[in-house]
Design a protein around this motif. Sequence first.
Motif, PDB file in Angstrom:
ATOM      1  N   ALA A 176      17.881   8.187   6.400  1.00 38.28           N
ATOM      2  CA  ALA A 176      17.405   9.217   7.328  1.00 38.28           C
ATOM      3  C   ALA A 176      16.360  10.111   6.673  1.00 38.28           C
ATOM      4  CB  ALA A 176      18.585  10.047   7.839  1.00 38.28           C
ATOM      5  N   SER A 177      16.574  10.466   5.406  1.00 39.23           N
ATOM      6  CA  SER A 177      15.605  11.312   4.703  1.00 39.23           C
ATOM      7  C   SER A 177      14.279  10.589   4.516  1.00 39.23           C
ATOM      8  CB  SER A 177      16.160  11.726   3.340  1.00 39.23           C
ATOM      9  OG  SER A 177      17.324  12.510   3.488  1.00 39.23           O
ATOM     10  N   LEU A 178      14.338   9.312   4.127  1.00 36.43           N
ATOM     11  CA  LEU A 178      13.120   8.538   3.917  1.00 36.43           C
ATOM     12  C   LEU A 178      12.392   8.283   5.232  1.00 36.43           C
ATOM     13  CD1 LEU A 178      14.590   5.988   1.357  1.00 36.43           C
ATOM     14  CD2 LEU A 178      12.925   7.784   0.854  1.00 36.43           C
ATOM     15  N   ALA A 179      13.153   8.019   6.299  1.00 39.91           N
ATOM     16  CA  ALA A 179      12.527   7.792   7.607  1.00 39.91           C
ATOM     17  C   ALA A 179      11.803   9.033   8.085  1.00 39.91           C
ATOM     18  CB  ALA A 179      13.581   7.356   8.620  1.00 39.91           C
ATOM     19  N   ALA A 180      12.383  10.213   7.826  1.00 43.93           N
ATOM     20  CA  ALA A 180      11.722  11.462   8.213  1.00 43.93           C
ATOM     21  C   ALA A 180      10.407  11.629   7.453  1.00 43.93           C
ATOM     22  CB  ALA A 180      12.650  12.641   7.956  1.00 43.93           C
ATOM     23  N   LEU A 181      10.391  11.298   6.171  1.00 48.45           N
ATOM     24  CA  LEU A 181       9.154  11.367   5.395  1.00 48.45           C
ATOM     25  C   LEU A 181       8.101  10.424   5.952  1.00 48.45           C
ATOM     26  CD1 LEU A 181      10.477  11.451   1.701  1.00 48.45           C
ATOM     27  CD2 LEU A 181       9.416  13.339   2.970  1.00 48.45           C
ATOM     28  N   ALA A 182       8.529   9.217   6.305  1.00 47.10           N
ATOM     29  CA  ALA A 182       7.584   8.239   6.839  1.00 47.10           C
ATOM     30  C   ALA A 182       6.989   8.707   8.161  1.00 47.10           C
ATOM     31  CB  ALA A 182       8.284   6.894   7.020  1.00 47.10           C
ATOM     32  N   ARG A 183       7.807   9.309   9.000  1.00 49.31           N
ATOM     33  CA  ARG A 183       7.300   9.750  10.310  1.00 49.31           C
ATOM     34  C   ARG A 183       6.429  10.999  10.181  1.00 49.31           C
ATOM     35  NH1 ARG A 183       9.425   6.880  14.378  1.00 49.31           N
ATOM     36  NH2 ARG A 183      11.372   5.743  14.036  1.00 49.31           N
ATOM     37  N   ASP A 184       6.618  11.779   9.133  1.00 50.06           N
ATOM     38  CA  ASP A 184       5.780  12.962   8.922  1.00 50.06           C
ATOM     39  C   ASP A 184       4.404  12.606   8.369  1.00 50.06           C
ATOM     40  OD1 ASP A 184       7.695  14.686   9.845  1.00 50.06           O
ATOM     41  OD2 ASP A 184       8.472  15.218   7.866  1.00 50.06           O
ATOM     42  N   ASP A 185       4.276  11.402   7.872  1.00 51.41           N
ATOM     43  CA  ASP A 185       3.005  10.931   7.311  1.00 51.41           C
ATOM     44  C   ASP A 185       2.140  10.355   8.445  1.00 51.41           C
ATOM     45  OD1 ASP A 185       1.104   8.915   6.059  1.00 51.41           O
ATOM     46  OD2 ASP A 185       2.053   9.709   4.249  1.00 51.41           O
ATOM     47  N   PRO A 186       0.841  10.631   8.463  1.00 50.00           N
ATOM     48  CA  PRO A 186      -0.014  10.078   9.530  1.00 50.00           C
ATOM     49  C   PRO A 186       0.065   8.554   9.636  1.00 50.00           C
ATOM     50  CG  PRO A 186      -1.198  11.764   8.319  1.00 50.00           C
ATOM     51  CD  PRO A 186       0.087  11.549   7.580  1.00 50.00           C
ATOM     52  N   ARG A 187       0.315   7.880   8.532  1.00 51.09           N
ATOM     53  CA  ARG A 187       0.421   6.415   8.575  1.00 51.09           C
ATOM     54  C   ARG A 187       1.620   5.963   9.403  1.00 51.09           C
ATOM     55  NH1 ARG A 187       0.021   5.618   2.121  1.00 51.09           N
ATOM     56  NH2 ARG A 187       1.201   7.574   2.320  1.00 51.09           N
ATOM     57  N   GLY A 188       2.639   6.820   9.473  1.00 55.50           N
ATOM     58  CA  GLY A 188       3.829   6.451  10.220  1.00 55.50           C
ATOM     59  C   GLY A 188       3.678   6.545  11.722  1.00 55.50           C
ATOM     60  N   ALA A 189       2.603   7.171  12.171  1.00 59.05           N
ATOM     61  CA  ALA A 189       2.383   7.329  13.612  1.00 59.05           C
ATOM     62  C   ALA A 189       1.493   6.235  14.187  1.00 59.05           C
ATOM     63  CB  ALA A 189       1.764   8.700  13.890  1.00 59.05           C
ATOM     64  N   ARG A 190       0.917   5.396  13.313  1.00 58.85           N
ATOM     65  CA  ARG A 190      -0.023   4.381  13.781  1.00 58.85           C
ATOM     66  C   ARG A 190       0.682   3.037  13.910  1.00 58.85           C
ATOM     67  NH1 ARG A 190      -3.594   6.957   9.816  1.00 58.85           N
ATOM     68  NH2 ARG A 190      -3.155   5.254   8.353  1.00 58.85           N
ATOM     69  N   PRO A 191       0.369   2.296  14.991  1.00 56.50           N
ATOM     70  CA  PRO A 191       0.914   0.942  15.077  1.00 56.50           C
ATOM     71  C   PRO A 191       0.214   0.061  14.032  1.00 56.50           C
ATOM     72  CG  PRO A 191      -0.605   1.348  16.895  1.00 56.50           C
ATOM     73  CD  PRO A 191      -0.456   2.648  16.144  1.00 56.50           C
ATOM     74  N   PRO A 192       0.901  -0.952  13.507  1.00 54.97           N
ATOM     75  CA  PRO A 192       2.272  -1.361  13.848  1.00 54.97           C
ATOM     76  C   PRO A 192       3.367  -0.643  13.059  1.00 54.97           C
ATOM     77  CG  PRO A 192       1.355  -2.920  12.304  1.00 54.97           C
ATOM     78  CD  PRO A 192       0.268  -1.896  12.549  1.00 54.97           C
ATOM     79  N   VAL A 193       2.991   0.323  12.198  1.00 51.21           N
ATOM     80  CA  VAL A 193       4.020   0.989  11.397  1.00 51.21           C
ATOM     81  C   VAL A 193       5.003   1.738  12.284  1.00 51.21           C
ATOM     82  CG1 VAL A 193       4.472   2.680   9.584  1.00 51.21           C
ATOM     83  CG2 VAL A 193       2.475   1.184   9.411  1.00 51.21           C
ATOM     84  N   ALA A 194       4.496   2.422  13.304  1.00 49.00           N
ATOM     85  CA  ALA A 194       5.392   3.157  14.199  1.00 49.00           C
ATOM     86  C   ALA A 194       6.380   2.206  14.877  1.00 49.00           C
ATOM     87  CB  ALA A 194       4.579   3.927  15.238  1.00 49.00           C
ATOM     88  N   THR A 195       5.907   1.034  15.270  1.00 46.60           N
ATOM     89  CA  THR A 195       6.793   0.028  15.868  1.00 46.60           C
ATOM     90  C   THR A 195       7.877  -0.388  14.877  1.00 46.60           C
ATOM     91  OG1 THR A 195       4.993  -0.810  17.252  1.00 46.60           O
ATOM     92  CG2 THR A 195       6.879  -2.275  16.896  1.00 46.60           C
ATOM     93  N   TYR A 196       7.469  -0.580  13.631  1.00 47.18           N
ATOM     94  CA  TYR A 196       8.411  -0.978  12.585  1.00 47.18           C
ATOM     95  C   TYR A 196       9.458   0.103  12.347  1.00 47.18           C
ATOM     96  CZ  TYR A 196       9.974  -2.361   7.873  1.00 47.18           C
ATOM     97  OH  TYR A 196      10.724  -2.713   6.765  1.00 47.18           O
ATOM     98  N   LEU A 197       9.042   1.352  12.275  1.00 45.13           N
ATOM     99  CA  LEU A 197       9.988   2.440  12.047  1.00 45.13           C
ATOM    100  C   LEU A 197      10.990   2.541  13.193  1.00 45.13           C
ATOM    101  CD1 LEU A 197       7.629   5.215  10.609  1.00 45.13           C
ATOM    102  CD2 LEU A 197       9.148   3.674   9.350  1.00 45.13           C
ATOM    103  N   ASP A 198      10.511   2.399  14.425  1.00 41.57           N
ATOM    104  CA  ASP A 198      11.426   2.401  15.572  1.00 41.57           C
ATOM    105  C   ASP A 198      12.413   1.234  15.481  1.00 41.57           C
ATOM    106  OD1 ASP A 198      10.235   4.652  16.631  1.00 41.57           O
ATOM    107  OD2 ASP A 198       9.003   3.549  18.081  1.00 41.57           O
ATOM    108  N   ALA A 199      11.913   0.065  15.049  1.00 42.49           N
ATOM    109  CA  ALA A 199      12.773  -1.115  14.944  1.00 42.49           C
ATOM    110  C   ALA A 199      13.855  -0.920  13.889  1.00 42.49           C
ATOM    111  CB  ALA A 199      11.927  -2.348  14.620  1.00 42.49           C
ATOM    112  N   LEU A 200      13.510  -0.263  12.784  1.00 43.12           N
ATOM    113  CA  LEU A 200      14.521  -0.006  11.759  1.00 43.12           C
ATOM    114  C   LEU A 200      15.588   0.955  12.266  1.00 43.12           C
ATOM    115  CD1 LEU A 200      12.519   0.296   8.402  1.00 43.12           C
ATOM    116  CD2 LEU A 200      13.589  -1.720   9.421  1.00 43.12           C
ATOM    117  N   GLN A 252       0.816  -1.217   0.000  1.00 43.61           N
ATOM    118  CA  GLN A 252       0.000   0.000   0.000  1.00 43.61           C
ATOM    119  C   GLN A 252       0.850   1.268   0.000  1.00 43.61           C
ATOM    120  OE1 GLN A 252      -2.765  -0.177   3.323  1.00 43.61           O
ATOM    121  NE2 GLN A 252      -2.983  -2.394   3.077  1.00 43.61           N
ATOM    122  N   TRP A 253       2.030   1.180   0.615  1.00 44.91           N
ATOM    123  CA  TRP A 253       2.852   2.371   0.834  1.00 44.91           C
ATOM    124  C   TRP A 253       4.281   2.077   0.383  1.00 44.91           C
ATOM    125  CZ3 TRP A 253       3.910   4.798   6.324  1.00 44.91           C
ATOM    126  CH2 TRP A 253       4.349   6.138   6.165  1.00 44.91           C
TER     127      TRP A 253
END
Length: 348
Positions: free
Chosen positions: A275-299, A209-210
């Motif tokens: 780092a640039s891509l991770a910042a984009l992901a965290r700025d997106d509302p989808r990046g703040a919702r679990p389990p995506v937020a958990t995944y981003l922290d894990a990366l 999806q993303w």
Amino acid sequence: MPQCAHVPEGAVVELTALPRTVPPRVSEHGPRLLRESRAWARAALQPFVEANIEPFLADESPLWMSHCFPDADPVAVRPFYDLYQIMFLLDDLSAVPDARPDGRTLAALAAVLSDTRRPATGLEHLASEAFLATLSGDPPGLAARTRAGMATMLNGFTEQSALWDRASTARPLTLARAMPVRERAIGIAWYMTNPEHVHSCDMTGMREQWPLLRELATALAHQTWFVNDVCSFRKEHFHGEHQNLVCVCLTSGATLQEAFSLVSGWAAQMQRDYASLAALARDDPRGARPPVATYLDALDTMLAGANAWQYSTPRYHGPGFHCPPTERSRWALFADRTELLDPGQAPP
């Protein structure tokens, strides 16, 4: 077979600092998990190896997991310790002509672990049991991706050895030919599923999806690969394994420093891309919702942990070596160890 340029013992290389990450941490459970896995390996793996397995166990290779995933449940991490013992051992054996598993053995094992063939040999049963333990409770999509990634890596071991064996001085091995094979053999397609397993954050659907998530994982995968080839060069080169990208550069005429600077530069750039891509992901509302937020922290923790592990592991540097990845450094390379030099220090 091509000739990788001779590197004398004590050769010195300079490494520029990698960009900063989140602070690296190590799981407090790592030493216990390592002890348990070593005991398992002595009983389970020694029968498959003619040489004494203790020098291999002294590399402490499975501690990679405790560096990369310090917050993961140790119950989820524990099966990966045993599986990494098997995979690192196969990786080491693949570099030794007299001990190298033949292509048929690795192809059969790949088929077993991708669930297209039943295990028949002792090694196949052992590896299947260890692999299935890491898949316990996984959703079907994640399990299928992981099986495919494992098969890619095992077939890549054979493909990589064959590529080097077929190369000749008349047609030197180039990066264009070596990199796609090295990428498969290094295990990216398998180990980049590790965070989803140990943190219970299956990204199979979200990756479709993303697409940003796939691009983010690819940047991290390539960053860890390039750091690996910088840090593992000493061990691999002095033990006759020359598929490392630094060695490929040497084969086509680069100096040792030029080769190190090139591959470490790729690692730094991939880290900046990440780092640039991770910042984009965290700025997106989808990046703040679990389990995506958990995944981003894990990366993020995987990046920091992989850098720290690769820059200090006994597997690549011998015992007692420690080098902060975010500091400029000079290394003296020996057959049995890496020595860290002060920036202005002459080689020993």
